[in-house]
Design a protein around this motif. Structure first.
Motif, PDB file in Angstrom:
ATOM      1  N   VAL A 219       0.844  -1.205   0.000  1.00 47.19           N
ATOM      2  CA  VAL A 219       0.000   0.000   0.000  1.00 47.19           C
ATOM      3  C   VAL A 219       0.876   1.252   0.000  1.00 47.19           C
ATOM      4  O   VAL A 219       0.619   2.216  -0.742  1.00 47.19           O
ATOM      5  N   VAL A 220       1.930   1.228   0.813  1.00 44.81           N
ATOM      6  CA  VAL A 220       2.830   2.381   0.931  1.00 44.81           C
ATOM      7  C   VAL A 220       3.530   2.683  -0.391  1.00 44.81           C
ATOM      8  O   VAL A 220       3.834   3.852  -0.697  1.00 44.81           O
ATOM      9  N   SER A 221       3.761   1.650  -1.179  1.00 42.59           N
ATOM     10  CA  SER A 221       4.412   1.868  -2.468  1.00 42.59           C
ATOM     11  C   SER A 221       3.532   2.676  -3.420  1.00 42.59           C
ATOM     12  O   SER A 221       4.016   3.253  -4.394  1.00 42.59           O
ATOM     13  N   LYS A 222       2.241   2.748  -3.127  1.00 44.07           N
ATOM     14  CA  LYS A 222       1.305   3.501  -3.977  1.00 44.07           C
ATOM     15  C   LYS A 222       0.808   4.780  -3.321  1.00 44.07           C
ATOM     16  O   LYS A 222       0.553   5.771  -4.011  1.00 44.07           O
ATOM     17  N   TYR A 223       0.666   4.771  -2.002  1.00 41.85           N
ATOM     18  CA  TYR A 223       0.149   5.938  -1.282  1.00 41.85           C
ATOM     19  C   TYR A 223       1.100   6.324  -0.153  1.00 41.85           C
ATOM     20  O   TYR A 223       1.536   5.473   0.617  1.00 41.85           O
ATOM     21  N   ASP A 224       1.381   7.619  -0.082  1.00 37.54           N
ATOM     22  CA  ASP A 224       2.313   8.095   0.943  1.00 37.54           C
ATOM     23  C   ASP A 224       1.614   8.429   2.249  1.00 37.54           C
ATOM     24  O   ASP A 224       2.143   8.181   3.334  1.00 37.54           O
ATOM     25  N   LYS A 225       0.390   8.967   2.147  1.00 37.41           N
ATOM     26  CA  LYS A 225      -0.296   9.437   3.355  1.00 37.41           C
ATOM     27  C   LYS A 225      -1.086   8.317   4.012  1.00 37.41           C
ATOM     28  O   LYS A 225      -2.317   8.376   4.152  1.00 37.41           O
TER      29      LYS A 225
END
Length: 382
Positions: A219-225
């Motif tokens: 998930v973090v690889s696509k969304y930072d927040k």
């Protein structure tokens, strides 16, 4: 009329699903009909909570099943307190109280919070655990299963003619979305624009924290927040912290120890994740649903009885971080879907899983056993 004295036996003093169940029972049982006493085999926050509630408790320390050296101590507690019914919660507790209850001819109830046998075991270990459960259930006067799945699994393997299903439940007073709760995001310095995932459960193999961490990495690889809040203790906590470091996620994952302000934590998170390998009937999911938090969980045992996929929650295959990540991403991208899931879930839980109804059904079991024992005594005296 004399109050019935119920000895609730539980494996540990840490607070998990079974311990929360016991706390709810002793709080809501009719105080004019029942006096509750709790026996735990380790100390912990549950004992402190019982002290605050004014409920008498005993701790007889052992971390072993069939710990023969504690059986006499259990017997002394039953005799000293003049217990009318012994109610064991979980296999470990039952293994350490059944002998004393049978020796003293005290009615014995076993609540199955998930069987000790499960798919994530070798064939030899699973067969051994099934034999143990068969032996123990045969010693009981009544067996309560917290899900139909658990009852069906037991019926397939041994006689459960004296069993019934009484689902776990929650207090709508405590898990009330509309109440004011402490602002956990402020406490933990989590901005409001951060999408917050929650894992509020024991760090054990059963609860599979590694799958969630690997999914979160995707998930973090696509969304930072986004951030992940992991609350609890257990033997896999340190390995989980190490995995987070290895994946360079330390600035994205917040670890908290066991906490009692679960409603406030639930109100702070956007999605509740439970990647369990097996379950009984998870109270954590009930609590999240009552607090209007969308739930993502595996389709095991009680989970699939509680969650209607895509309607009251989302289900994904066990040990499948990609599937879990895909669901989380879809929920991040679709706030209307999150809102619909949460509204459906809250309505379903509040209408069907009230702790007052659960406690009334457990009280019915107590009354049946006392009447049966009274009739047996009268018959024997003729």
């Amino acid at each position: 009329m004399k109050r019935l004295k119920i000895l609730h036996a539980i494996r540990q003093g840490q607070i998990g699903g079974g311990e929360s169940h016991v706390l709810d029972l002793v709080e809501h049982l009719n105080p004019f009909m029942y006096e509750s006493i709790v026996l735990s085999f380790t100390d912990g926050p549950m004992i402190k909570a019982l002290n605050v509630m004014g409920i008498k408790s005993y701790v007889i320390y052992t971390e072993k099943a069939f710990s023969i050296n504690v059986w006499n101590q259990v017997k002394e507690v039953i005799k000293r307190e003049e217990i009318d019914i012994v109610h064991a919660h979980g296999t470990r507790a039952l293994s350490n109280v059944f002998s004393s209850a049978k020796y003293l001819n005290i009615p014995l109830i076993y609540t199955v919070h998930g069987w000790s046998f499960h798919p994530d075991q070798s064939v030899i270990e699973r067969n051994l655990k099934q034999r143990i459960e068969k032996f123990l259930t045969n010693k009981c006067d009544r067996v309560i299963c917290v899900s139909k799945s658990n009852q069906s699994d037991g019926i397939e393997r041994f006689d459960l003619s004296r069993s019934r299903v009484i689902y776990n439940a929650i207090s709508a007073t405590k898990y009330n979305y509309d109440l004011q709760h402490n602002n956990i995001r402020n406490e933990l310095n989590i901005p409001e624009d951060i999408f917050l995932l929650g894992y509020i459960v024991r760090f054990t193999n059963q609860k599979d924290p590694f799958t969630l961490i690997h999914a979160f990495n995707k998930v973090v690889s696509k969304y930072d927040k986004v951030k992940l809040l992991m609350v609890g203790e257990g033997d896999l906590k340190i390995p989980s912290v190490e995995l987070v470091k290895d994946l360079n996620l330390s600035d994205k994952v917040i670890f908290e120890t066991f906490r009692t302000d679960v409603p406030a934590i639930l109100k702070a998170i956007d999605v509740y994740c439970l990647p369990s390998l097996w379950e009984g009937f998870p109270i954590g999911i009930l609590e999240a649903m009552a607090m209007k938090v969308p739930v993502v969980a595996t389709p095991v045992d009680g989970n699939k009885e509680l969650i209607n996929n895509h309607i009251t929650g989302e289900l994904f295959p066990i040990k499948d971080p990609k599937a879990l990540a895909d669901i989380i991403i879809s929920l991040i991208e679709n706030p209307k879907k999150r809102e619909l899931l949460s509204q459906n879930a809250q309505k379903y839980v509040l209408e069907n899983f009230r702790v007052e109804d659960q406690v009334e059904k457990v009280g019915d079991v107590y009354q049946e056993l006392i009447v049966k024992q009274s009739n047996n005594i009268k018959y024997a005296s003729k």
